[in-house]
Design a protein around this motif. Structure first.
Motif, PDB file in Angstrom:
ATOM      1  N   ASN A  26       0.530  -1.371   0.160  1.00  0.00           N
ATOM      2  CA  ASN A  26       0.187   0.175   0.083  1.00  0.00           C
ATOM      3  C   ASN A  26       0.872   1.379   0.092  1.00  0.00           C
ATOM      4  O   ASN A  26       0.001   2.175  -0.045  1.00  0.00           O
TER       5      ASN A  26
ATOM      6  N   ASP B  34       2.473   3.399  -2.030  1.00  0.00           N
ATOM      7  CA  ASP B  34       3.123   4.018  -3.478  1.00  0.00           C
ATOM      8  C   ASP B  34       4.247   4.641  -3.099  1.00  0.00           C
ATOM      9  O   ASP B  34       4.334   5.940  -3.088  1.00  0.00           O
TER      10      ASP B  34
ATOM     11  N   GLN C  77       4.096   8.257  -3.750  1.00  0.00           N
ATOM     12  CA  GLN C  77       3.603   9.150  -2.945  1.00  0.00           C
ATOM     13  C   GLN C  77       4.630   9.790  -2.557  1.00  0.00           C
ATOM     14  O   GLN C  77       4.731  10.270  -1.486  1.00  0.00           O
TER      15      GLN C  77
ATOM     16  N   GLN D  30      -0.507  11.417  -5.083  1.00  0.00           N
ATOM     17  CA  GLN D  30      -2.131  11.144  -3.810  1.00  0.00           C
ATOM     18  C   GLN D  30      -3.653  11.579  -4.654  1.00  0.00           C
ATOM     19  O   GLN D  30      -5.134  10.969  -5.038  1.00  0.00           O
TER      20      GLN D  30
ATOM     21  N   ASN E 263      -4.521   9.488  -7.917  1.00  0.00           N
ATOM     22  CA  ASN E 263      -4.584   8.049  -7.600  1.00  0.00           C
ATOM     23  C   ASN E 263      -6.341   8.501  -7.553  1.00  0.00           C
ATOM     24  O   ASN E 263      -7.324   7.522  -7.650  1.00  0.00           O
TER      25      ASN E 263
ATOM     26  N   THR F  50      -6.091  -1.484  -5.387  1.00  0.00           N
ATOM     27  CA  THR F  50      -6.022  -0.817  -4.434  1.00  0.00           C
ATOM     28  C   THR F  50      -4.923  -1.548  -3.270  1.00  0.00           C
ATOM     29  O   THR F  50      -4.240  -0.233  -2.789  1.00  0.00           O
TER      30      THR F  50
ATOM     31  N   PHE G  63      -1.692   0.499  -3.698  1.00  0.00           N
ATOM     32  CA  PHE G  63      -1.801   1.789  -4.299  1.00  0.00           C
ATOM     33  C   PHE G  63      -1.811   2.707  -2.536  1.00  0.00           C
ATOM     34  O   PHE G  63      -1.999   1.664  -1.435  1.00  0.00           O
ATOM     35  N   SER G  64      -1.808   3.491  -2.172  1.00  0.00           N
ATOM     36  CA  SER G  64      -2.072   4.805  -0.380  1.00  0.00           C
ATOM     37  C   SER G  64      -3.762   3.575  -0.481  1.00  0.00           C
ATOM     38  O   SER G  64      -4.261   3.820  -0.953  1.00  0.00           O
TER      39      SER G  64
ATOM     40  N   LEU H 206      -4.910   7.468 -12.976  1.00  0.00           N
ATOM     41  CA  LEU H 206      -3.711   6.330 -11.833  1.00  0.00           C
ATOM     42  C   LEU H 206      -1.650   6.686 -12.052  1.00  0.00           C
ATOM     43  O   LEU H 206      -1.615   6.484 -13.083  1.00  0.00           O
TER      44      LEU H 206
ATOM     45  N   CYS I  69       0.640   4.832 -11.545  1.00  0.00           N
ATOM     46  CA  CYS I  69       0.866   2.912 -11.260  1.00  0.00           C
ATOM     47  C   CYS I  69       2.028   3.236 -10.705  1.00  0.00           C
ATOM     48  O   CYS I  69       2.884   3.412 -11.052  1.00  0.00           O
TER      49      CYS I  69
END
Length: 442
Positions: free
Chosen positions: A8, A10, A13, A23, A26, A166, A169-170, A224, A226
């Motif tokens: 989670n 990223d 980020q 952020q 996304n 998900t 990602f954050s 996004l 990624c």
């Protein structure tokens, strides 16, 4: 001691000056993906009903029309029930819509990891576009029903895929996804009604909606940001080679430290995909999340499909059809508000929501049986409350699965847990049919 990297987290980020922008991108991307994923499903239901009504009135097959049309025709002379019932419950429509999704969620988590995310997104977009085209140009009932099935396939596969996505990602993107899915019900039904009210035909309206699958593709591939660890277009061979990248390897090494027993056999290699036995082990641990979610959706859709159409007040400023539409609108509003609330409040004990929703369903069941509610405004309040409970259960369940599940199991867990709502909805449909029949026989 330094904490290991998580899927989670990223890496993009963490860049100074650009992390906040990434952020936000996304979050918006997942909001649009949630909106587009459920939008086709919502709009397809309304559109299919309109077109089926036209086809069946031409063919004078009233029995089929009654099964597939959720609107109410007040004052039906053939109906002697005090509840002004449709001959067939709207639960029949619900079962036709949810069964393809249930089938996908039962089996896809065990094999879907072999399909890259990019291909999944394209497949979901193609299914959604095909459903719009099939229903808009349908010349027979079976074509419209097939269009609804395609929309259900797109929605079911998309939900489990985007929930799994998900984890790369954050965790803040879960709020975006939940809010987008909540908005789909309200915006989809409202936009379709507005376009029809403006004088457009269902066919033209559906063709305009083709922009939705296109938006899904754009949101994933262009909006996004990624992370490098996300497998998109890799084949099976290159996927294993890519797993030795620095970030991914750090994650897998940390998972191996937490669960040394999982790497003691050749079957459960820490650098490979989860084995079938390991997936079954993860599923057993998910029941503490899936069961409360399933109960919430069972009672929620029992209200929606078994009771809501029976909560009819005579001689007020709203017709039966208008009352039902307002019930649905307030329900969707409640879902939107609570699915967007994750940033403000988090509820770890989701079982409390399942208890409250069950009490809500029992109360409305007695209200239907004994007709003691004095005004439609009380029903409006209970329906809004129902939507708030359902949306809160959804977003909090997946938030805490993402937070509490081990890194190695998180992606599969998010996909597998999505069976909870679909299973609850299916059981609700099966229960609602005899309940509807009973009340309509009074």
């Amino acid at each position: 001691m330094e904490q290991p990297a998580s899927v989670n987290s990223d890496p993009l980020q963490r860049l100074d000056g650009t992390g906040r922008c990434v952020q936000i991108r996304n979050w918006i991307g997942f909001w649009l993906l949630g909106l587009c994923n459920n939008f086709a499903y919502v709009v397809m239901l309304s559109a299919a009903h309109d077109i089926l009504e036209k086809q069946e009135s031409r063919n004078e097959t009233a029995s089929t029309s009654a099964s597939l049309h959720v609107d109410f025709q007040v004052g039906n002379s053939s109906n002697s029930s005090i509840y002004d019932c449709n001959p067939v419950s709207t639960a029949a429509v619900l079962l036709a819509d949810i069964l393809p999704t249930l089938f996908i969620k039962l089996f896809a988590p065990f094999v879907i990891h072999k399909m890259p995310y990019g291909i999944r997104v394209l497949f979901c977009a193609i299914m959604a576009a095909t459903s719009f085209l099939l229903v808009s140009f349908s010349s027979a009932v079976w074509m419209s029903i097939l269009g609804v099935i395609f929309a259900s396939i797109s929605s079911g596969l998309g939900e489990l895929s985007f929930l799994s996505l998900t984890v790369y990602f954050s965790r803040s993107v879960l709020e975006g996804w939940g809010s987008g899915t909540g908005a789909a019900g309200l915006i989809g039904a409202l936009l379709y009604s507005v376009l029809i009210q403006a004088g457009l035909s269902p066919r033209v309206t559906l063709l305009i909606m083709l922009v939705v699958p296109f938006t899904m593709v754009v949101s994933y591939f262009l909006l996004l940001v990624c992370p490098p660890s996300l497998p998109q277009w890799r084949t099976k061979d290159t996927e294993y080679a890519a797993l030795v990248s620095e970030d991914r390897q750090q994650l897998l090494d940390s998972s191996d430290e937490e669960e040394p027993e999982s790497s003691t056999t050749a079957e459960d290699q820490p650098t490979g995909p989860l084995s079938f036995r390991e997936r079954l082990f993860v599923i057993r641990g998910l029941w503490r999340f899936v069961l409360p979610l399933g109960v919430v959706y069972l009672t929620e859709y029992f209200i929606n499909q078994g009771l809501m159409e029976l909560l009819f007040f005579h001689n007020i400023f709203l017709t039966h059809a208008a009352q039902y539409r307002w019930y649905q609108t307030l329900y969707q509003l409640g879902v939107l508000l609570s699915r967007s609330s994750l940033h403000c409040v988090k509820i770890r004990r989701v079982w409390i929501l399942s208890v409250l929703q069950t009490l809500n369903a029992v109360f409305l069941l007695f209200a239907v049986r004994y007709l003691f509610l004095p005004t439609v405004w009380l029903v409006f309040a209970f329906i809004l409350y129902e939507g708030l409970l359902g949306g809160a259960a959804y977003v909090n369940t997946f938030h805490f699965i993402s937070k509490e599940t081990e890194d190695r199991h998180r992606e599969f867990s998010m996909a597998a847990a999505s069976i909870g709502d679909s299973l609850g909805i299916t059981v609700a449909g099966l229960i609602s049919l005899p309940v509807h029949t009973y009340f309509c026989s009074l």
